[in-house]
Motif scaffolding. Structure first.
Motif, PDB file in Angstrom:
ATOM      1  N   ASP A   1     -15.102 123.231   6.940  1.00  9.10           N
ATOM      2  CA  ASP A   1     -13.479 123.047   7.317  1.00  9.10           C
ATOM      3  C   ASP A   1     -13.545 121.426   8.706  1.00  9.10           C
ATOM      4  OD1 ASP A   1     -12.905 125.384   6.693  1.00  9.10           O
ATOM      5  OD2 ASP A   1     -13.263 126.293   8.503  1.00  9.10           O
TER       6      ASP A   1
ATOM      7  N   ALA B   1     -13.102 119.193   5.126  1.00 10.20           N
ATOM      8  CA  ALA B   1     -12.178 119.247   4.431  1.00 10.20           C
ATOM      9  C   ALA B   1     -10.837 118.551   5.063  1.00 10.20           C
ATOM     10  CB  ALA B   1     -11.875 120.658   4.118  1.00 10.20           C
ATOM     11  N   GLY B   2     -11.152 118.658   6.516  1.00 12.92           N
ATOM     12  CA  GLY B   2      -9.538 118.273   7.416  1.00 12.92           C
ATOM     13  C   GLY B   2      -9.467 116.709   7.152  1.00 12.92           C
TER      14      GLY B   2
ATOM     15  N   ALA C   1     -11.344 114.685   4.922  1.00 13.36           N
ATOM     16  CA  ALA C   1     -11.234 113.931   3.694  1.00 13.36           C
ATOM     17  C   ALA C   1      -9.100 113.730   3.564  1.00 13.36           C
ATOM     18  CB  ALA C   1     -11.531 115.349   2.508  1.00 13.36           C
ATOM     19  N   ARG C   2      -8.831 114.628   4.297  1.00 13.11           N
ATOM     20  CA  ARG C   2      -6.999 114.451   3.836  1.00 13.11           C
ATOM     21  C   ARG C   2      -6.799 112.759   4.318  1.00 13.11           C
ATOM     22  NH1 ARG C   2      -4.614 118.095   7.579  1.00 13.11           N
ATOM     23  NH2 ARG C   2      -6.440 119.626   7.591  1.00 13.11           N
ATOM     24  N   TYR C   3      -7.431 111.331   4.722  1.00 11.94           N
ATOM     25  CA  TYR C   3      -7.743 110.332   5.388  1.00 11.94           C
ATOM     26  C   TYR C   3      -8.555 109.663   4.857  1.00 11.94           C
ATOM     27  CZ  TYR C   3      -6.450 113.610   9.023  1.00 11.94           C
ATOM     28  OH  TYR C   3      -5.207 114.149  10.276  1.00 11.94           O
TER      29      TYR C   3
ATOM     30  N   ARG D   1      -8.351 107.435   1.547  1.00 11.80           N
ATOM     31  CA  ARG D   1      -7.993 106.598   0.225  1.00 11.80           C
ATOM     32  C   ARG D   1      -7.909 107.410  -0.880  1.00 11.80           C
ATOM     33  NH1 ARG D   1     -10.142 100.809   1.042  1.00 11.80           N
ATOM     34  NH2 ARG D   1     -12.698 101.329   0.403  1.00 11.80           N
ATOM     35  N   THR D   2      -7.182 106.972  -2.335  1.00  8.06           N
ATOM     36  CA  THR D   2      -7.708 107.099  -3.412  1.00  8.06           C
ATOM     37  C   THR D   2      -7.663 106.114  -4.085  1.00  8.06           C
ATOM     38  OG1 THR D   2      -5.517 107.824  -4.231  1.00  8.06           O
ATOM     39  CG2 THR D   2      -7.068 109.360  -2.740  1.00  8.06           C
TER      40      THR D   2
ATOM     41  N   ASP E   1      -7.464 102.889   4.924  1.00 12.97           N
ATOM     42  CA  ASP E   1      -7.608 104.018   5.474  1.00 12.97           C
ATOM     43  C   ASP E   1      -8.253 104.521   6.447  1.00 12.97           C
ATOM     44  OD1 ASP E   1     -10.422 104.622   4.694  1.00 12.97           O
ATOM     45  OD2 ASP E   1     -10.282 106.017   3.258  1.00 12.97           O
TER      46      ASP E   1
ATOM     47  N   GLU F   1      -7.472 114.731  13.581  1.00 11.95           N
ATOM     48  CA  GLU F   1      -7.658 116.323  13.584  1.00 11.95           C
ATOM     49  C   GLU F   1      -7.625 117.159  14.971  1.00 11.95           C
ATOM     50  OE1 GLU F   1      -8.757 118.526   9.912  1.00 11.95           O
ATOM     51  OE2 GLU F   1      -6.977 116.541   9.852  1.00 11.95           O
TER      52      GLU F   1
ATOM     53  N   LEU G   1      -2.552 108.454   7.848  1.00  9.40           N
ATOM     54  CA  LEU G   1      -3.156 108.885   6.621  1.00  9.40           C
ATOM     55  C   LEU G   1      -3.081 107.347   5.898  1.00  9.40           C
ATOM     56  CD1 LEU G   1      -0.597 111.377   5.364  1.00  9.40           C
ATOM     57  CD2 LEU G   1      -2.503 111.090   5.361  1.00  9.40           C
TER      58      LEU G   1
END
Length: 250
Positions: A23, A26-27, A29-31, A33-34, A40, A54, A194
C-alpha cells in the motif's frame, strides 16, 4: 484505534507487513513521472516528500521516513497502516529526538492544499505587451494583471500556468490543537505533489500607472506590470536547467 482529541475510537482489520508495504509503494508511485522531461517530487526532494503528500492530515513534515522505519521494523508488526499507526495506533507514543521531528512540531505545521476554485483562480497567462518588449501576466478568470511581488510558479502537464504567493499563515484551529497551527504554502499546495513541467519562482514589478484624461492616476487593475525574472527554485521539485529552458522556449 483511538483518537483522544475527538474522543472516538474504531476498529480496522489487521493486515500483514507485506500488504501494508504494498500500500505504501502504491501510494508513493502516484507521484512518479512517466516522462523523463517531467518533474516529480520523488526525483526532487525524495521519498519523504511523497509520504508528506500521502498524509491524511496534510502536515508539512520531512520526518515521516524516520517513523516509517520504526513502523516497518517492529518486532511484532501492528497490522496497522502507517498513518493509522502513527496517529491513532501503537505508534502514537513514538517521539523522535531529532530537531523539528518531535510530535508537537510535526502536528503544528500544515502543508496547505488548495481547493479546485483556488486552483482555477491561480491560473494565469503571459502576454507580450503591444508596442513593447515587456511581458505581463494576467489572471485567466478575471483578466486582471498579476500585481507586483515575488510569486511561486507552476507549469502543469496540461500546459496551464499557476501562480501563487508563498507564506506561512498563523491560524488557530482548536479542533486539532490548543496551540497555533502554521500553514505552509508551496508548489505542492496547487499540484498535490503530482508531476509538472516546471516549478519555480517569478518576480513581477510595477512599470507605470495609467492616467485618465484629467491626469489623475487610475485605480487598479489598470496599473502596468511586467515580468522581471523567473528562477527554477523549488524545494520539492528541484527543477533543473532543461525544464527552465523548455519554459523559455514555450
Amino acid at each position: 484505534l483511538l483518537d483522544e482529541k475527538n474522543n472516538r475510537s474504531w476498529s480496522v482489520p489487521r493486515r500483514s507487513r507485506e500488504q501494508c508495504l504494498i500500500d505504501i509503494d502504491a501510494g508513493v508511485a502516484r507521484y512518479a513521472r512517466t516522462n523523463e522531461s517531467h518533474l516529480d517530487i520523488l526525483n526532487g526532494l525524495g521519498f519523504h516528500a511523497a509520504l508528506e503528500m500521502e498524509d491524511p492530515r496534510s502536515r508539512y513534515c520531512l520526518c515521516f521516513e524516520e517513523y516509517l522505519d520504526i513502523w516497518m521494523n517492529e518486532t511484532i508488526f501492528s497490522g496497522e497502516s502507517f498513518f493509522d499507526w502513527f496517529d491513532y495506533g501503537s505508534g502514537k507514543k513514538q517521539n523522535s529526538t531529532e530537531v523539528d521531528c518531535d510530535r508537537v512540531t510535526i502536528d503544528q505545521f500544515i502543508y496547505y492544499r488548495a481547493n479546485p476554485q483556488e486552483i482555477a483562480d491561480a491560473e494565469v497567462e503571459f502576454k507580450l505587451r503591444k508596442g513593447s518588449d515587456t511581458i505581463a501576466a494576467y489572471y485567466v478568470g478575471s483578466g486582471f494583471q498579476v500585481q507586483e511581488g515575488n510569486w511561486l510558479l507552476v507549469w502543469t502537464l496540461d500546459h496551464r500556468f499557476l501562480l501563487h504567493s508563498e507564506e506561512i499563515h498563523d491560524m488557530a484551529d482548536t479542533s486539532m490543537l490548543s496551540d497555533e497551527l502554521y500553514y505552509k504554502i508551496g508548489h505542492c499546495s496547487f499540484t498535490g505533489g503530482l508531476p509538472v513541467l516546471f516549478a519555480g519562482e517569478i518576480g513581477i514589478s510595477l512599470v507605470a500607472n495609467r492616467t485618465n484624461s484629467s491626469g489623475e492616476i487610475s485605480a487598479m487593475p489598470s496599473d502596468i506590470y511586467k515580468v522581471n525574472w523567473i528562477t527554477h527554485n523549488s524545494g520539492h521539485y528541484r527543477t533543473g536547467f532543461h525544464q527552465a529552458r523548455d519554459l523559455c522556449h514555450w
